[in-house]
Design a protein around this motif. Structure first.
Motif, mmCIF file in Angstrom:
data_model
loop_
_atom_site.group_PDB
_atom_site.id
_atom_site.type_symbol
_atom_site.label_atom_id
_atom_site.label_comp_id
_atom_site.label_asym_id
_atom_site.label_seq_id
_atom_site.Cartn_x
_atom_site.Cartn_y
_atom_site.Cartn_z
ATOM 1 N N ILE A 58 55.569 63.481 6.554
ATOM 2 C CA ILE A 58 54.406 63.013 5.810
ATOM 3 C C ILE A 58 54.407 61.493 5.916
ATOM 4 C CG2 ILE A 58 55.602 62.805 3.599
ATOM 5 C CD1 ILE A 58 53.040 63.951 2.309
ATOM 6 N N LEU A 59 53.241 60.926 6.031
ATOM 7 C CA LEU A 59 53.101 59.474 6.119
ATOM 8 C C LEU A 59 52.192 59.010 4.995
ATOM 9 C CD1 LEU A 59 52.357 59.274 9.952
ATOM 10 C CD2 LEU A 59 54.550 58.881 8.849
ATOM 11 N N LEU A 60 52.544 57.895 4.393
ATOM 12 C CA LEU A 60 51.736 57.308 3.335
ATOM 13 C C LEU A 60 51.385 55.890 3.732
ATOM 14 C CD1 LEU A 60 50.518 57.302 0.435
ATOM 15 C CD2 LEU A 60 52.758 56.463 -0.339
ATOM 16 N N GLU A 62 49.863 52.713 2.296
ATOM 17 C CA GLU A 62 49.554 52.158 0.979
ATOM 18 C C GLU A 62 49.650 50.633 1.042
ATOM 19 O OE1 GLU A 62 50.722 53.656 -3.404
ATOM 20 O OE2 GLU A 62 52.435 53.157 -2.153
ATOM 21 N N ASN A 63 48.558 49.980 0.679
ATOM 22 C CA ASN A 63 48.510 48.514 0.694
ATOM 23 C C ASN A 63 48.927 47.933 2.037
ATOM 24 O OD1 ASN A 63 47.695 48.448 -2.041
ATOM 25 N ND2 ASN A 63 49.816 48.656 -2.677
ATOM 26 N N GLY A 64 48.481 48.585 3.121
ATOM 27 C CA GLY A 64 48.755 48.082 4.460
ATOM 28 C C GLY A 64 50.139 48.369 4.996
ATOM 29 N N LYS A 65 50.948 49.093 4.245
ATOM 30 C CA LYS A 65 52.316 49.413 4.671
ATOM 31 C C LYS A 65 52.459 50.924 4.832
ATOM 32 C CE LYS A 65 57.056 48.565 3.929
ATOM 33 N NZ LYS A 65 58.158 47.935 3.575
ATOM 34 N N LEU A 66 53.166 51.331 5.880
ATOM 35 C CA LEU A 66 53.352 52.747 6.166
ATOM 36 C C LEU A 66 54.732 53.199 5.707
ATOM 37 C CD1 LEU A 66 51.806 55.089 7.571
ATOM 38 C CD2 LEU A 66 53.206 54.609 9.584
ATOM 39 N N TYR A 67 54.749 54.271 4.913
ATOM 40 C CA TYR A 67 55.990 54.856 4.409
ATOM 41 C C TYR A 67 56.136 56.254 5.001
ATOM 42 C CZ TYR A 67 55.448 51.129 0.999
ATOM 43 O OH TYR A 67 55.288 49.902 0.405
ATOM 44 N N THR A 68 57.390 56.657 5.252
ATOM 45 C CA THR A 68 57.642 57.961 5.866
ATOM 46 C C THR A 68 58.656 58.762 5.040
ATOM 47 O OG1 THR A 68 59.456 57.114 7.233
ATOM 48 C CG2 THR A 68 57.236 57.022 8.179
ATOM 49 N N ARG A 69 58.707 60.025 5.355
ATOM 50 C CA ARG A 69 59.681 60.975 4.817
ATOM 51 C C ARG A 69 59.829 60.901 3.296
ATOM 52 N NH1 ARG A 69 62.029 59.001 9.580
ATOM 53 N NH2 ARG A 69 62.016 60.552 11.248
ATOM 54 N N SER A 70 61.070 60.833 2.829
ATOM 55 C CA SER A 70 61.321 60.897 1.386
ATOM 56 C C SER A 70 60.751 59.683 0.654
ATOM 57 C CB SER A 70 62.821 61.028 1.102
ATOM 58 O OG SER A 70 63.528 59.890 1.555
#
Length: 131
Positions: A58-60, A62-70
């Motif tokens: 899953i990718l998030l 948010e505010n121009g930043k990409l977060y992955t996994r947990s």
């Protein structure tokens, strides 16, 4: 307000159930959703050098930043109603440890929950949440 975007595997039954779970608890209307298989995801993930078709996470965005996994999952939980924001406390555990659990679930998700031949089609009332 710029909304965070959750990119998910549109043919994964677990992922689709997770999207429904988030929608029901997203009382602040913080999130929008895009299947990794669609053109929107391909276009918006290019700048992060992530192949939307080869991603098993899953990718998030948010505010121009990409977060992955947990990390993505915990940041999503932080925005939900109920007690789910308490899960964000797990962020203190190093990502390489948290991601072992995440990767194990991801590896077996099709075997356990199955997959569908096509991406989920949102109902008319939910269509505005999908990109």
């Amino acid at each position: 307000m710029e909304r965070a975007i959750i990119f998910f595997d549109g043919v994964c039954n677990l992922c689709n159930a997770s999207v429904q779970f988030v929608i029901k608890r997203d009382v602040k209307d913080h999130f929008r959703f895009s299947a990794l298989q669609n053109e929107y995801a391909k276009a918006h993930l290019k700048e992060f050098e992530i192949s939307s078709l080869n991603s098993s996470t899953i990718l998030l965005l948010e505010n121009g930043k990409l977060y992955t996994r947990s990390t993505a999952a915990l940041r999503i939980a932080r925005q939900l109603s109920g007690l789910w924001p308490l899960c964000y406390g797990l962020i203190v555990i190093p990502a390489f440890i948290r991601d072992v659990v995440y990767k194990t679930i991801s590896k077996y998700r099709y075997k356990i929950w199955g997959r569908s031949e096509t991406c989920m089609i949102p109902s008319p009332e939910l269509k505005a949440k999908f990109l």
